[in-house]
Write a protein that holds these residues in place. Sequence first.
Motif, PDB file in Angstrom:
ATOM      1  N   ASP A 101       4.821  -4.528   4.253  1.00 35.53           N
ATOM      2  CA  ASP A 101       3.841  -4.051   5.219  1.00 35.53           C
ATOM      3  C   ASP A 101       4.580  -3.777   6.524  1.00 35.53           C
ATOM      4  N   GLY A 102       4.282  -2.656   7.146  1.00 31.34           N
ATOM      5  CA  GLY A 102       4.910  -2.343   8.418  1.00 31.34           C
ATOM      6  C   GLY A 102       6.412  -2.144   8.336  1.00 31.34           C
ATOM      7  N   GLY A 103       6.898  -1.736   7.170  1.00 33.09           N
ATOM      8  CA  GLY A 103       8.320  -1.461   7.020  1.00 33.09           C
ATOM      9  C   GLY A 103       9.193  -2.675   6.797  1.00 33.09           C
ATOM     10  N   VAL A 104       8.584  -3.846   6.547  1.00 34.74           N
ATOM     11  CA  VAL A 104       9.344  -5.070   6.309  1.00 34.74           C
ATOM     12  C   VAL A 104       8.731  -5.836   5.139  1.00 34.74           C
ATOM     13  N   ILE A 105       9.430  -6.875   4.689  1.00 30.01           N
ATOM     14  CA  ILE A 105       8.871  -7.791   3.709  1.00 30.01           C
ATOM     15  C   ILE A 105       7.973  -8.758   4.471  1.00 30.01           C
ATOM     16  N   ALA A 106       6.663  -8.629   4.275  1.00 32.04           N
ATOM     17  CA  ALA A 106       5.707  -9.398   5.065  1.00 32.04           C
ATOM     18  C   ALA A 106       5.291 -10.701   4.391  1.00 32.04           C
ATOM     19  N   HIS A 107       5.505 -10.808   3.079  1.00 35.62           N
ATOM     20  CA  HIS A 107       5.072 -12.007   2.364  1.00 35.62           C
ATOM     21  C   HIS A 107       5.891 -12.156   1.099  1.00 35.62           C
ATOM     22  N   GLU A 108       6.182 -13.403   0.756  1.00 40.01           N
ATOM     23  CA  GLU A 108       6.907 -13.722  -0.478  1.00 40.01           C
ATOM     24  C   GLU A 108       6.126 -14.756  -1.259  1.00 40.01           C
ATOM     25  N   GLN A 109       5.983 -14.508  -2.570  1.00 37.22           N
ATOM     26  CA  GLN A 109       5.284 -15.443  -3.436  1.00 37.22           C
ATOM     27  C   GLN A 109       6.127 -15.716  -4.679  1.00 37.22           C
ATOM     28  N   HIS A 116       0.826  -1.197   0.000  1.00 38.00           N
ATOM     29  CA  HIS A 116       0.000   0.000   0.000  1.00 38.00           C
ATOM     30  C   HIS A 116       0.869   1.259   0.000  1.00 38.00           C
ATOM     31  N   GLY A 117       0.284   2.374  -0.411  1.00 39.82           N
ATOM     32  CA  GLY A 117       1.003   3.637  -0.412  1.00 39.82           C
ATOM     33  C   GLY A 117       1.554   3.967   0.967  1.00 39.82           C
ATOM     34  N   GLY A 118       2.818   4.409   1.003  1.00 37.68           N
ATOM     35  CA  GLY A 118       3.446   4.772   2.266  1.00 37.68           C
ATOM     36  C   GLY A 118       4.102   3.622   3.003  1.00 37.68           C
ATOM     37  N   CYS A 119       4.110   2.417   2.370  1.00 43.90           N
ATOM     38  CA  CYS A 119       4.690   1.262   3.061  1.00 43.90           C
ATOM     39  C   CYS A 119       6.216   1.245   2.991  1.00 43.90           C
ATOM     40  N   GLY A 120       6.814   2.091   2.143  1.00 45.06           N
ATOM     41  CA  GLY A 120       8.270   2.161   2.074  1.00 45.06           C
ATOM     42  C   GLY A 120       8.880   1.593   0.816  1.00 45.06           C
ATOM     43  N   LYS A 121       8.038   1.226  -0.171  1.00 47.04           N
ATOM     44  CA  LYS A 121       8.561   0.616  -1.403  1.00 47.04           C
ATOM     45  C   LYS A 121       9.556   1.532  -2.110  1.00 47.04           C
ATOM     46  N   SER A 122       9.142   2.764  -2.372  1.00 51.46           N
ATOM     47  CA  SER A 122      10.008   3.691  -3.105  1.00 51.46           C
ATOM     48  C   SER A 122      11.195   4.133  -2.261  1.00 51.46           C
ATOM     49  N   THR A 123      11.014   4.195  -0.948  1.00 51.46           N
ATOM     50  CA  THR A 123      12.145   4.508  -0.060  1.00 51.46           C
ATOM     51  C   THR A 123      13.215   3.439  -0.187  1.00 51.46           C
TER      52      THR A 123
END
Length: 245
Positions: free
Chosen positions: A202-210, A47-54
Amino acid sequence: MATDVHRPVTAQAVHVAGLTRRFDGRAVLDDLYLDVRPGEFVALLGHGGCGKSTLLRILAGLDRDIEGTVLVPRRRAVVFAAPRPMPWKRVWRNVLLALPGKAGRSVTERALDEIGLGHRAAAWPKALSGGGAQRTSLARALIREPDLLLLDEPFGALDALSRIKAQRLVGEVWQRRGCAVLLVTPDVEEAVLLADRVLVMDGGVIAHEQRIDLGRPRGIADPRFAELRAGLLERLGFGTGPEAA
């Protein structure tokens, strides 16, 4: 003490350990771990603001105010959502900006030929479509011969048809070049279409891997494609009912 080491990595194209990035005391990235293998195509959702672009900016070397360890190849390039070419330079000169020294026009024209824009090398940026401008940005990245290509929502501003063409082009370039790719995207379908592995932040970490165990080329009509897409949508909180289709 913060550690930010940018050097070639042998076992991994990207190795991130314990990465934390704070803004005004708030941790946008919070003890994040990530590995990307050489030649692997990884898509990053969230989601927006989760830190992806950071995270992408840190991997690109554009943000060093961090805690933790970041190991990436020296040869890396980034393509952002907005191409922003310099309007007073012709297309080939815009591409040439990515190279230091005195590289000639022929070098840029080879990169433009690879992405199907060689015939517009002498054009002014204002004469390009949105897709053409984004291809120019991709050529500017490829001319650096990157071992790691970072893509920050590069198709977001394109119309539907141009987006499909650009996705196909990136997939072809990746298979031909063999570099590692990290794609930040808000589009679940795009992630499943292109990536070997999809990560959900999510929450500043990698929460799931697929892992995406589909052959190539891929099509959205494949039942397994729909299954993977639905699973990722559910992870993102969109459920699996008709409204998620």
